[in-house]
Design a protein around this motif. Structure first.
Motif, short mmCIF file in Angstrom:
data_model
loop_
_atom_site.label_atom_id
_atom_site.label_comp_id
_atom_site.label_asym_id
_atom_site.label_seq_id
_atom_site.Cartn_x
_atom_site.Cartn_y
_atom_site.Cartn_z
N LEU A 1 54.26 7.27 26.94
CA LEU A 1 53.22 6.43 26.36
C LEU A 1 53.82 5.31 25.53
CD1 LEU A 1 50.29 5.69 25.68
CD2 LEU A 1 50.36 7.47 23.90
N ALA A 2 54.80 5.65 24.72
CA ALA A 2 55.44 4.63 23.90
C ALA A 2 56.08 3.56 24.77
CB ALA A 2 56.50 5.27 22.99
N ALA A 3 56.78 3.97 25.82
CA ALA A 3 57.41 3.01 26.72
C ALA A 3 56.36 2.13 27.38
CB ALA A 3 58.23 3.74 27.78
N ARG A 4 55.28 2.72 27.81
CA ARG A 4 54.20 1.96 28.46
C ARG A 4 53.56 0.97 27.49
NH1 ARG A 4 49.79 4.16 32.72
NH2 ARG A 4 48.17 2.64 32.33
N ALA A 5 53.45 1.36 26.22
CA ALA A 5 52.85 0.49 25.21
C ALA A 5 53.85 -0.55 24.69
CB ALA A 5 52.32 1.31 24.05
N GLY A 6 55.11 -0.39 25.07
CA GLY A 6 56.13 -1.36 24.66
C GLY A 6 56.59 -1.19 23.22
N ILE A 7 56.58 0.06 22.75
CA ILE A 7 57.06 0.33 21.39
C ILE A 7 58.07 1.46 21.45
CG2 ILE A 7 54.87 -0.39 20.35
CD1 ILE A 7 54.27 2.61 19.89
N THR A 8 58.75 1.69 20.35
CA THR A 8 59.68 2.81 20.30
C THR A 8 58.90 4.09 20.05
OG1 THR A 8 60.04 2.62 17.92
CG2 THR A 8 61.52 1.34 19.36
N ALA A 9 59.44 5.19 20.53
CA ALA A 9 58.77 6.48 20.35
C ALA A 9 58.55 6.79 18.88
CB ALA A 9 59.56 7.59 21.03
N GLY A 10 59.51 6.44 18.04
CA GLY A 10 59.38 6.70 16.62
C GLY A 10 58.24 5.92 15.97
N SER A 11 57.93 4.75 16.52
CA SER A 11 56.85 3.92 15.97
C SER A 11 55.49 4.60 16.09
CB SER A 11 56.77 2.57 16.69
OG SER A 11 57.95 1.86 16.50
N MET A 12 55.35 5.44 17.07
CA MET A 12 54.07 6.13 17.27
C MET A 12 53.71 6.98 16.07
SD MET A 12 54.10 7.19 21.26
CE MET A 12 52.66 8.16 20.95
N TYR A 13 54.71 7.56 15.44
CA TYR A 13 54.45 8.48 14.35
C TYR A 13 54.01 7.78 13.07
CZ TYR A 13 56.23 11.87 17.57
OH TYR A 13 56.39 12.66 18.69
N HIS A 14 54.04 6.47 13.07
CA HIS A 14 53.47 5.71 11.95
C HIS A 14 51.95 5.68 12.08
CE1 HIS A 14 57.27 4.33 10.35
NE2 HIS A 14 57.65 4.00 11.58
N HIS A 15 51.46 5.95 13.27
CA HIS A 15 50.03 5.85 13.54
C HIS A 15 49.38 7.20 13.83
CE1 HIS A 15 50.54 1.54 13.64
NE2 HIS A 15 51.61 1.75 14.39
N TYR A 16 50.13 8.11 14.46
CA TYR A 16 49.60 9.42 14.81
C TYR A 16 50.63 10.47 14.44
CZ TYR A 16 46.20 6.74 17.38
OH TYR A 16 45.21 5.86 17.71
N GLU A 17 50.15 11.52 13.80
CA GLU A 17 51.04 12.60 13.38
C GLU A 17 51.59 13.34 14.59
OE1 GLU A 17 50.33 16.52 10.79
OE2 GLU A 17 49.72 14.65 9.81
#
Length: 190
Positions: free
Chosen positions: A35-51
């Motif tokens: 999902l992170a790759a598809r959204a064009g962000i780093t995997a770690g960035s996701m955890y700033h938005h979702y636990e």
């Protein structure tokens, strides 16, 4: 991140939800790294938005209930007098058939009782309850068991949406359910 795929930090949540829904609709397993790759962000960035993944899925499911509620209220407003409950039921059925992956997620035990999902589902049912109250008043049915009627309309609509349409055309199923309930509960004319 892909060249030319820049994003603003404030857009990340909506992008993640949009891409997660896309993956869901395409039948892809929802892995956070993918999902992170598809959204064009780093995997770690996701955890700033979702636990965690469950929290993201909960927000997606809650959004599905809000979308469904808007669709149902629009169908009800567009219906001719005397057909508002039918419009609600057929709208529910159509949404479930048009958005099968999201609809399934909305009732998935892993996310169904998360607070945002439960609140969005309750708001949709409150809208149906208000419709049932309006219809009962228009039919001069004081004392009608509004909670039970609301549950019956929802259960019939959800049941029809959940049944396999293998034996009949999809569009006929909800109409047959409504006609069956109507025949069962409408007083016979003498």
């Amino acid at each position: 991140m892909e060249a030319g795929r820049k994003y603003h930090v404030g857009e990340v949540k909506s992008r993640l939800l949009r891409e997660a829904r896309g993956m869901l609709e395409e039948g892809q397993p929802l892995h956070l790294r993918a999902l992170a790759a598809r959204a064009g962000i780093t995997a770690g960035s996701m955890y700033h938005h979702y636990e965690n993944k469950t929290e993201l899925l909960g927000e997606l499911a809650a959004g599905g209930f809000r979308e469904l509620r808007r669709d149902l209220e629009a169908a009800e407003r567009a219906a001719v007098d005397g057909q508002r409950l039918r419009a609600w039921a057929t709208g529910y059925f159509r949404y479930a058939r048009a958005e099968p992956a999201l609809f399934a997620l909305m009732f998935d035990p892993e996310v169904a009782e998360l607070e945002p999902v439960a609140e969005a589902r309750a708001a949709m049912l409150a809208s149906l309850h208000a419709l049932v109250a309006d219809v009962a008043a228009a039919l001069d049915r004081p004392g009608a068991p509004l909670d039970k009627i609301t549950l019956a309309v929802w259960a019939a609509s959800h049941g029809a949406a959940s049944l396999s349409p293998a034996a009949r055309a999809q569009s006929d199923l909800i109409d047959d359910v409504i006609a069956g309930l109507d025949a069962l509960f409408r007083p016979e004319r003498g």
